[in-house]
Scaffold this active site. Structure first.
Site, PDB file in Angstrom:
ATOM      1  NE  ARG A 216      14.817  36.464 -24.651  1.00 46.48           N
ATOM      2  CZ  ARG A 216      13.713  36.557 -25.385  1.00 46.48           C
ATOM      3  NH1 ARG A 216      13.659  35.994 -26.567  1.00 46.48           N
ATOM      4  NH2 ARG A 216      12.656  37.202 -24.921  1.00 46.48           N
ATOM      5  CD  GLU A 218      18.456  34.466 -29.039  1.00 44.08           C
ATOM      6  OE1 GLU A 218      18.315  33.434 -29.697  1.00 44.08           O
ATOM      7  OE2 GLU A 218      17.560  35.298 -28.838  1.00 44.08           O
ATOM      8  NE  ARG A 224      16.469  38.065 -37.619  1.00 47.44           N
ATOM      9  CZ  ARG A 224      15.217  37.816 -37.280  1.00 47.44           C
ATOM     10  NH1 ARG A 224      14.268  38.630 -37.638  1.00 47.44           N
ATOM     11  NH2 ARG A 224      14.932  36.740 -36.585  1.00 47.44           N
ATOM     12  CG  HIS A 225      19.145  36.713 -32.683  1.00 44.85           C
ATOM     13  ND1 HIS A 225      18.981  36.272 -33.970  1.00 44.85           N
ATOM     14  CD2 HIS A 225      17.992  36.444 -32.023  1.00 44.85           C
ATOM     15  CE1 HIS A 225      17.761  35.742 -34.085  1.00 44.85           C
ATOM     16  NE2 HIS A 225      17.147  35.837 -32.924  1.00 44.85           N
ATOM     17  CD  GLU A 363       9.595  37.985 -33.408  1.00 45.57           C
ATOM     18  OE1 GLU A 363       9.832  36.913 -33.983  1.00 45.57           O
ATOM     19  OE2 GLU A 363       9.582  38.118 -32.178  1.00 45.57           O
ATOM     20  CB  SER A 366       6.609  38.227 -29.610  1.00 41.65           C
ATOM     21  OG  SER A 366       7.093  37.573 -30.742  1.00 41.65           O
ATOM     22  NE  ARG A 414      15.670  41.126 -33.894  1.00 35.00           N
ATOM     23  CZ  ARG A 414      15.028  39.984 -33.642  1.00 35.00           C
ATOM     24  NH1 ARG A 414      13.714  39.917 -33.779  1.00 35.00           N
ATOM     25  NH2 ARG A 414      15.698  38.913 -33.271  1.00 35.00           N
TER      26      ARG A 414
END
Ligand code: ATP
Ligand code: MG
Length: 440
Positions: A216, A218, A224-225, A363, A366, A414
């Site tokens: 990702r 990001e 958290r990423h 989270e 998903s 995570r």
């Protein structure tokens, strides 16, 4: 002569009966010379043992030992002797010492001093940082979490697959993709195995799982990423609704947590000061109801229910207060917040047959039921501003018999981070990648 073939780990050595002769090997953790005795705390993967080298026994060995430095690598043969004040109540009285490798420069960081070193510097010197028993433990726990899930899914009829990480189009929508020069074309690193795991269900595998990297782009810095994370994905056919997927995810997660608890709860308490407690109950709460719980707080949900990290955190606290659990599903996310392949709710197309699993306010999963009806899928793709012709390989799959199906993706780092109460996800990645970091 000492042979490494006879080597046992320190945790076995300290349990060996007094009088036994053992061979251990590892790193010099600490060193102390008191008069004619040299005390070396030797560290290996499994723990520590105190080695005692006496001048009276061998002046040459004593001289060699007293010149050792922290993190030199040695092997020792000796006798296990009871000693109340030592680690595990024993000393290893050396009879033979072999220096296998000497440090040749001052240590840039000290493995047992990790708390005094910034995370950035620790990551720069990751191989030394990971010599700290606490930091190694994080990855032993991660190994347990991943393999518990792998076993669970296998036992439940899932086939492990490995899909390509080089893809022609972004799968999750958004601009968060890494382009790759692919001969005379531009390819991308896969954001998830989404389309391929669906392909395998439609190909007749019925149930598949994959543990693999996801990428990702990001740009934002958060605790958290990562730009590269390990995604544990499942996809299953012939479901009646997203509850079937949730049930599987819940059982896999509880299995993983309970295996960590039974193997490592004592060590985790000792080295990370965290209690691994299994939630009594895993509840399911609709997003609209979850939002009601945080109405009137400083962070109420936005009116379109496109919630963010801070809402997840607030909902986590509210659910813990109300229902006494820190592991729960939020269900029925709005269509605007989910990818094009998500099935919409029957009663209200503004919402979807989707869920997230929240653990300690973060989270970790998903998932959803997927839209398997061709014309609806094309419609949804266009609604999200995607060009169906770019996804023809994917759309074709829905013309030739696609069963109802659904799945989920869990971020392994995570889960590791939340399980162990780590403040930054980078601690849960061996070699984290973020916008600034590409090495080591
Ligand atoms: P978030 O909203 O937290 O950024 P997301 O909803 O964009 O995550 P999904 O596409 O739902 O992420 O990915 C499924 C799971 O993968 C997440 O629940 C999370 O555990 C993990 N994950 C997603 N993005 C990242 C990331 N950048 N770094 C680490 N893990 C991630
Ligand atoms: Mg998500």
């Amino acid at each position: 002569m000492l042979s490494l073939k006879d080597r046992i780990y320190t945790n076995s050595a300290i349990k060996a009966p007094p009088g036994s002769k053992v061979v251990v090997a590892g790193w010099v953790h600490r060193l102390r010379v008191v008069g004619k005795i040299c005390f070396v705390i030797l560290r290996d993967r499994e723990g520590l043992i105190q080695v005692v080298i006496k001048r009276d026994k061998s002046p040459q060995m004593f001289d060699e030992a007293s010149q050792l430095k922290q993190e030199d690598v040695i092997a020792v043969k000796g006798e296990i002797v009871p000693s109340k004040a030592s680690i595990g109540g024993v000393d290893l009285v050396a009879e033979e010492l072999v220096v296998l490798s000497k440090t040749i420069a001052p240590l840039p960081i000290f493995p047992d001093d990790w708390e005094k070193t910034s995370l950035a510097k620790r990551l720069d010197w990751r191989f030394l940082d990971l010599r700290s028993p606490r930091n190694l433990l994080i990855f032993r726990v991660q190994d347990k979490l991943e393999n518990a899930m792998r076993h669970f899914y296998r036992e439940n009829g899932f086939i492990e697959i490995h899909t390509s990480k080089l893809v022609a189009e972004a799968t999750e929508g958004g601009a968060e993709v890494f382009p790759v020069i692919y001969f005379d074309k531009t390819a991308f690193l896969a954001q998830s195995p989404q389309l391929y795991k669906q392909m395998m269900v439609i190909a007749g595998f019925e149930r598949v799982f994959e543990s693999g990297p996801a990428y990702r782009a990001e740009k934002h810095h958060t605790p958290r990423h990562l730009t590269e994370y390990q995604s544990i994905d499942i996809e299953m056919g012939f479901i009646e609704g997203p509850e079937d997927v949730m049930d599987m995810v819940e059982r896999a997660t509880l299995r993983a947590l309970s295996e960590v608890a039974s193997s490592y709860s004592k060590l985790v308490k000792e080295l990370l000061d965290v209690d691994i407690t299994l939630p009594k109950e895993v509840i399911k709460i609709k997003l609209t109801d979850a939002c009601r719980l945080i109405e009137g707080t400083p962070t109420p949900c936005p009116s379109n229910y496109d919630i963010s990290t801070e809402h997840e955190k607030a909902i986590g606290e509210a659910v813990a207060n109300e229902y006494g659990t820190d592991l729960f599903f939020i269900t029925d996310y709005p269509w605007i917040a989910r990818p094009f392949y998500t099935m919409k709710s029957d009663d209200n197309p503004e919402f979807t047959r989707s869920f997230d699993l929240i653990y300690k306010g973060v989270e970790i999963v998903s998932g959803s039921q997927r839209e398997h009806r061709y014309s609806k899928l094309v419609e949804q793709m266009m609604e999200k501003g995607l060009r169906p012709e770019k996804f023809s390989f994917y759309l074709e799959m829905f013309k030739y018999g696609a069963p109802p199906h659904g799945g989920a993706g869990l971020g392994l780092e995570r889960l590791t981070m939340t399980t162990l109460g780590l403040k930054n996800i980078r601690e849960a990645k061996l070699l984290p990648r973020d916008p600034e970091r590409l090495t080591p």
